[in-house]
Design a protein around this motif. Structure first.
Motif, PDB file in Angstrom:
ATOM      1  N   MET A   1      24.074  78.804  17.030  1.00  0.00           N
ATOM      2  CA  MET A   1      24.545  79.886  17.916  1.00  0.00           C
ATOM      3  C   MET A   1      24.812  79.332  19.317  1.00  0.00           C
ATOM      4  O   MET A   1      25.826  79.642  19.939  1.00  0.00           O
ATOM      5  CB  MET A   1      23.477  80.989  18.018  1.00  0.00           C
ATOM      6  CG  MET A   1      23.531  82.036  16.926  1.00  0.00           C
ATOM      7  SD  MET A   1      25.017  83.038  17.015  1.00  0.00           S
ATOM      8  CE  MET A   1      24.676  84.075  18.436  1.00  0.00           C
TER       9      MET A   1
ATOM     10  N   THR B   1      27.734  89.465  20.742  1.00  0.00           N
ATOM     11  CA  THR B   1      26.466  88.761  20.508  1.00  0.00           C
ATOM     12  C   THR B   1      25.511  89.082  21.656  1.00  0.00           C
ATOM     13  O   THR B   1      25.934  89.478  22.741  1.00  0.00           O
ATOM     14  CB  THR B   1      26.684  87.237  20.425  1.00  0.00           C
ATOM     15  OG1 THR B   1      27.264  86.783  21.662  1.00  0.00           O
ATOM     16  CG2 THR B   1      27.615  86.877  19.279  1.00  0.00           C
TER      17      THR B   1
ATOM     18  N   LEU C   1      29.485  78.017  12.946  1.00  0.00           N
ATOM     19  CA  LEU C   1      28.544  79.118  12.789  1.00  0.00           C
ATOM     20  C   LEU C   1      28.976  79.984  11.606  1.00  0.00           C
ATOM     21  O   LEU C   1      30.160  80.213  11.405  1.00  0.00           O
ATOM     22  CB  LEU C   1      28.646  79.943  14.075  1.00  0.00           C
ATOM     23  CG  LEU C   1      27.857  81.210  14.186  1.00  0.00           C
ATOM     24  CD1 LEU C   1      26.510  80.863  14.819  1.00  0.00           C
ATOM     25  CD2 LEU C   1      28.584  82.213  15.068  1.00  0.00           C
TER      26      LEU C   1
ATOM     27  N   ASP D   1      23.903  82.310  10.139  1.00  0.00           N
ATOM     28  CA  ASP D   1      23.282  82.251  11.465  1.00  0.00           C
ATOM     29  C   ASP D   1      23.240  83.575  12.196  1.00  0.00           C
ATOM     30  O   ASP D   1      22.299  83.869  12.916  1.00  0.00           O
ATOM     31  CB  ASP D   1      24.052  81.252  12.345  1.00  0.00           C
ATOM     32  CG  ASP D   1      24.261  79.936  11.635  1.00  0.00           C
ATOM     33  OD1 ASP D   1      23.253  79.293  11.323  1.00  0.00           O
ATOM     34  OD2 ASP D   1      25.423  79.570  11.385  1.00  0.00           O
ATOM     35  N   LEU D   2      24.331  84.340  12.040  1.00  0.00           N
ATOM     36  CA  LEU D   2      24.466  85.551  12.849  1.00  0.00           C
ATOM     37  C   LEU D   2      24.677  86.735  11.926  1.00  0.00           C
ATOM     38  O   LEU D   2      25.560  86.700  11.066  1.00  0.00           O
ATOM     39  CB  LEU D   2      25.666  85.382  13.791  1.00  0.00           C
ATOM     40  CG  LEU D   2      26.088  86.579  14.637  1.00  0.00           C
ATOM     41  CD1 LEU D   2      24.980  86.982  15.616  1.00  0.00           C
ATOM     42  CD2 LEU D   2      27.370  86.243  15.413  1.00  0.00           C
TER      43      LEU D   2
ATOM     44  N   MET E   1      28.702  83.807  10.219  1.00  0.00           N
ATOM     45  CA  MET E   1      28.263  85.180  10.521  1.00  0.00           C
ATOM     46  C   MET E   1      28.500  86.035   9.279  1.00  0.00           C
ATOM     47  O   MET E   1      29.370  85.728   8.465  1.00  0.00           O
ATOM     48  CB  MET E   1      29.034  85.751  11.711  1.00  0.00           C
ATOM     49  CG  MET E   1      30.473  86.078  11.436  1.00  0.00           C
ATOM     50  SD  MET E   1      31.278  86.870  12.847  1.00  0.00           S
ATOM     51  CE  MET E   1      31.678  85.455  13.870  1.00  0.00           C
TER      52      MET E   1
ATOM     53  N   CYS F   1      19.519  77.980  13.000  1.00  0.00           N
ATOM     54  CA  CYS F   1      20.549  79.000  13.265  1.00  0.00           C
ATOM     55  C   CYS F   1      20.737  79.181  14.771  1.00  0.00           C
ATOM     56  O   CYS F   1      21.874  79.293  15.255  1.00  0.00           O
ATOM     57  CB  CYS F   1      20.147  80.341  12.638  1.00  0.00           C
ATOM     58  SG  CYS F   1      20.051  80.313  10.848  1.00  0.00           S
TER      59      CYS F   1
ATOM     60  N   THR G   1      33.898  79.564  13.330  1.00  0.00           N
ATOM     61  CA  THR G   1      32.968  80.335  12.497  1.00  0.00           C
ATOM     62  C   THR G   1      33.562  80.630  11.126  1.00  0.00           C
ATOM     63  O   THR G   1      34.774  80.580  10.925  1.00  0.00           O
ATOM     64  CB  THR G   1      32.565  81.687  13.169  1.00  0.00           C
ATOM     65  OG1 THR G   1      33.573  82.661  12.910  1.00  0.00           O
ATOM     66  CG2 THR G   1      32.371  81.566  14.662  1.00  0.00           C
TER      67      THR G   1
ATOM     68  N   TYR H   1      27.896  77.310  19.497  1.00  0.00           N
ATOM     69  CA  TYR H   1      29.050  78.212  19.501  1.00  0.00           C
ATOM     70  C   TYR H   1      29.249  78.808  20.897  1.00  0.00           C
ATOM     71  O   TYR H   1      30.355  78.779  21.448  1.00  0.00           O
ATOM     72  CB  TYR H   1      28.862  79.322  18.441  1.00  0.00           C
ATOM     73  CG  TYR H   1      29.526  80.625  18.830  1.00  0.00           C
ATOM     74  CD1 TYR H   1      30.913  80.756  18.783  1.00  0.00           C
ATOM     75  CD2 TYR H   1      28.770  81.711  19.297  1.00  0.00           C
ATOM     76  CE1 TYR H   1      31.527  81.935  19.182  1.00  0.00           C
ATOM     77  CE2 TYR H   1      29.378  82.887  19.699  1.00  0.00           C
ATOM     78  CZ  TYR H   1      30.753  82.991  19.650  1.00  0.00           C
ATOM     79  OH  TYR H   1      31.365  84.141  20.070  1.00  0.00           O
TER      80      TYR H   1
ATOM     81  N   LEU I   1      19.954  86.145  16.825  1.00  0.00           N
ATOM     82  CA  LEU I   1      20.650  85.978  15.542  1.00  0.00           C
ATOM     83  C   LEU I   1      21.203  87.293  15.006  1.00  0.00           C
ATOM     84  O   LEU I   1      21.768  87.342  13.920  1.00  0.00           O
ATOM     85  CB  LEU I   1      19.696  85.364  14.503  1.00  0.00           C
ATOM     86  CG  LEU I   1      19.104  84.008  14.881  1.00  0.00           C
ATOM     87  CD1 LEU I   1      18.305  83.431  13.725  1.00  0.00           C
ATOM     88  CD2 LEU I   1      20.193  83.022  15.308  1.00  0.00           C
TER      89      LEU I   1
END
Ligand code: BGC
Length: 775
Positions: free
Chosen positions: A323, A74, A269, A289-290, A271, A319, A236, A326, A45
């Motif tokens: 991810m 990521t 997602l 989530d990120l 971020m 989350c 996202t 995604y 994450l």
């Protein structure tokens, strides 16, 4: 040291622990989640972009090397079949490093027109095509997500990032963003609509608390995002740096889960923007989530807080699942073999043509434009005529291979520029850039190079040129970018040197019966009221991308008939904007510079009261009959258009508005028809009218007509009622005002809404502080 020891202990933990396995794509997402250790989940994450952090347990090499210059990556988990993915800016095209160590190839990307140009086209089909070209570069350069489009509202003309955004109006922002997202994502790569939400200033942007009423949030600041999510499902969303009503958006459950996911149905997602450490557990719980760009401490915190019971593993898993969903969409997961060779030539042509539709002709007395073909002695003044600004600075900039300046563009179009004037500017630029060399090295890519200010040109020199030139063109340029807002003095307003240049050139050229044209090579609104009477024509060229000079020459020559319309108001004066009362104008501002932050705190800034409520842009000016320099929606053409046969019909839950637009002039052109709705009165005070739909004609030849059909959903007629926490469509009489700007209504038709429609939503994002709310 701490980081390294964590990595070592983590690698050790991975090596010694018995690990269940699964493979993404082979096993279900639930099975993959089950196979992940707590540490893996936590690290997954967190972005892997911070130096010294090379991915899970350092099992892979530096992921930053995947695509040098990309904003982030990521974390990969190879044992589970999870690759690293690459996230790269931005709104005017892909931003990556153009040159790589030990590599003779180049990786330039196309500098597309800035978002404000795209919005000025009012042409969503065209904007989608630009998105397709951008997405193609993202894919072919090995990236997975374009960190774009930016779509915050132009609350105030001084926001340093307005060039990355579309409009003061949420319908335009939403429709343009949806068009870009649909275009980019059609190429098999993702987008990140940003900055969600209320990021309308750059001054202390990472700490500012945007205090906004629920109504203004729903109707203005969230509306565009709602449209983009519902019409384009971006992969996202990027949460913003600021707080809204006391809570960081990155930690705001109500914003990221209740509204974005539960109410709007967002499936992707979220971020964070590129922030340092915040309350990580709160971010995870909120559904952010990120966390980008990623710090090892954030992963530690997740693990620690789960162990202490302050964070539930179910929140983490939610989350992680998003991810994984995604990741499965990405080219990296699909092992796409990118070429590193997008068709830059074709994309340059798209840039040139799309920007041409975003040129806004503000003034054209006595048909000064288009220019007579073949003029060989154009007196070309203004430093940016020779140093065209293609786009803004910071992450919204693109590393493009070239920029066509206006003198080059004019030459390409068969015109000639007066050589003595060019020589003056060439010499001045060489000298000034040399002087700025050291400063510019220090400023780096983020702030972008300082540009020389407009020189003072001697009056006698101008006088001679009025004799030996055909006509004069003066370009005024402005640049800005993230981290700083614009200034009023010599930025929103003309500098003394610019004003003197304009005054002297118009005086001397007019005395000899020669015309003067002003080109505005700007990223945002500037003051025009005090000087617009001086030149014969004004073309608002914005920052038109790398083909800028060619694009402007196309418009000047008439190869393209300008059909851009303003997506924002040009006020008489800066202080006419109600937001000017509490926008931090004039403060020395720099994003995280502690010294400046202290300075700002002394001035008691740290929050911004959006006191003007929903009365942003034309909603304020038009309702209050306040004089403006150029109204919202305004834009001239080399031809004229007639509107007729307006009609409105109910069709299911929609209203279909039709209007016939006819080209009544002598050259071909396109027209933007705008529908403003004057709503039935209700419990809340409503603007005099609001933009609810728009359409653009095809290129119409003289005499040719087109019937435009535009759809307005019944629910689009609603205003937000805070007392009821509901969208309310009042029953009663509505008027569709159809015209070429908010101040130029050509046709109107009435329709009746028989039954009120009330749609309750969650009573969230409440204000926590009192403020003097505009009525
Ligand atoms: C900007 C974002 C950008 C990110 C990554 C941040 O400073 O606010 O818009 O996407 O950096 O470069």
């Amino acid at each position: 040291m701490k980081k390294i020891s964590f990595l070592l202990s983590f690698a050790f933990a991975l090596a010694t622990q018995a690990q269940p396995t699964a493979k993404l794509g082979v096993n279900s997402i639930d099975e993959v989640v089950k196979a992940m250790t707590l540490q893996e989940k936590a690290q997954f994450l967190i972005g892997s972009s911070i130096t010294n952090f090379n991915g899970v347990g350092a099992v892979v090499g530096n992921t930053m090397n995947l695509v040098p210059g990309a904003a982030g990556t990521t974390v990969p988990i190879p044992r589970l079949g999870i690759p690293s993915t690459v996230l790269a800016d931005g709104p005017a095209g892909l931003r990556i490093a153009p040159i790589r160590d030990n590599d003779n190839s180049t990786y330039y990307c196309t500098g597309f027109p800035i978002s404000t140009v795209l919005a000025s086209t009012w042409n969503t089909d065209l904007v989608k095509k630009v998105g397709e070209a951008m997405g193609n570069e993202v894919r072919e350069y090995g990236c997975d997500v374009l960190l774009a489009p930016g779509m915050n509202i132009h609350r105030n003309p001084l926001c340093g990032r307005n060039f990355e955004y579309y409009s003061e109006d949420p319908l335009i922002a939403g429709k343009m963003a949806a068009a870009i997202v649909n275009g980019v994502q059609s190429q098999g790569v993702g987008t990140s609509i940003k900055h969600f939400a209320g990021n309308n200033q750059e001054t202390i942007r990472t700490r500012n608390d945007a205090r906004i009423t629920q109504r203004a949030l729903r109707e203005i600041y969230l509306k565009g995002f709602e449209i983009a999510v519902k019409e384009a499902q971006p992969w996202t969303v990027m949460s913003s740096y600021n707080k809204i009503n006391g809570t960081y958006t990155q930690e705001d459950y109500e914003l990221l889960t209740t509204i974005l996911r539960d109410e709007w149905g967002f499936k992707g997602l979220v971020m964070s923007d590129w922030t340092g450490q915040r309350n990580t557990a709160a971010q995870v719980h909120a559904g952010n989530d990120l966390m980008m760009p990623g710090q090892i401490e954030q992963a530690n915190e997740i693990v620690a807080k789960i162990k202490s019971g302050e964070l539930s593993e179910a929140d983490v898993d939610a989350c992680v699942k998003r991810m994984l969903q995604y990741i499965m969409l990405t080219p990296h997961f699909k092992d796409y073999k990118f070429s590193n060779k997008p068709d830059l030539k074709a994309h340059a042509a798209i840039t040139r043509n799309s920007a041409a539709e975003g040129m806004v002709l503000l003034k054209n007395n006595e048909a000064t434009l288009p220019l007579t073909a073949g003029l060989k002695n154009i007196a070309l003044f203004g430093i940016t005529s020779y140093d065209f600004i293609a786009g803004g600075t910071g992450s919204g900039d693109v590393n493009k291979a070239y920029v066509v300046d206006l003198q080059q563009g004019l030459q390409n179009a068969g015109f000639g520029v007066q050589p003595k004037i060019k020589a003056v500017y060439d010499k001045f630029r060489a000298y000034e850039y040399e002087k700025l060399q050291e400063i510019n090295k220090q400023r780096g890519w983020y702030l972008g190079p300082l540009r020389p200010e407009e020189p003072v040109i001697e009056e006698s020199f101008i006088n001679f040129r009025a004799d030996d030139s055909d006509l004069a063109i003066i370009t005024f340029g402005r640049n800005s970018g993230e981290g700083n807002d614009r200034r009023i003095n010599a930025d929103f307003e003309l500098s003394d040197a610019e004003r003197a240049l304009l005054t002297n050139v118009t005086r001397d050229f007019h005395a000899k019966g020669k015309k003067v044209v002003v080109i505005l090579n700007v990223g945002g609104v500037i003051e025009t009221a005090s000087w617009k009477h001086l030149p014969d024509a004004i073309l608002l060229a914005w920052q038109a991308g790398q083909e800028g000079g060619n694009t402007v020459a196309d418009a000047l020559k008439g190869t393209v008939n300008p059909s851009g319309h303003l997506p924002m108001t040009f006020p008489m004066d800066y202080t006419d904007h109600p937001s000017s009362r509490n926008f931090p104008a004039g403060f020395v501002s720099s994003w995280d510079d502690e010294q400046n932050a202290t300075l700002l705190k002394k001035k008691d800034v740290g929050f911004t009261n959006y006191e003007e409520d929903i009365w942003v842009g034309y909603r304020y000016f038009n309702t209050n009959k306040k004089e403006v320099s150029y109204p919202f929606g305004y834009g001239l053409s080399y031809t004229t258009f007639n509107y007729s046969n307006a009609d409105v019909k109910k069709s299911g839950n929609d209203w279909k508005v039709t209007v016939k637009v006819t080209n009544t002039g002598k050259v071909a052109g396109k027209e933007v028809a705008q529908i403003y709705i004057k709503a039935a009165p209700g419990e809340v005070k409503k603007p005099l009218c609001e933009l609810k739909a728009f359409g653009k004609t095809q290129l119409l030849s003289p005499g040719q007509s087109e019937i435009l059909t535009m759809t307005i959903k019944n629910s689009d007629l609603a205003s937000f009622n805070e007392g009821k926490s509901a969208w309310v469509v009042d029953a009663g009489q509505y008027t569709a005002l159809i015209g070429a700007s908010v101040a130029d209504i050509r046709q109107s038709v009435q329709f009746a809404v028989a039954k009120p429609q009330i749609t309750e939503v969650h009573n969230v994002l409440k204000m926590k502080n009192e403020m003097n709310r505009m009525k």
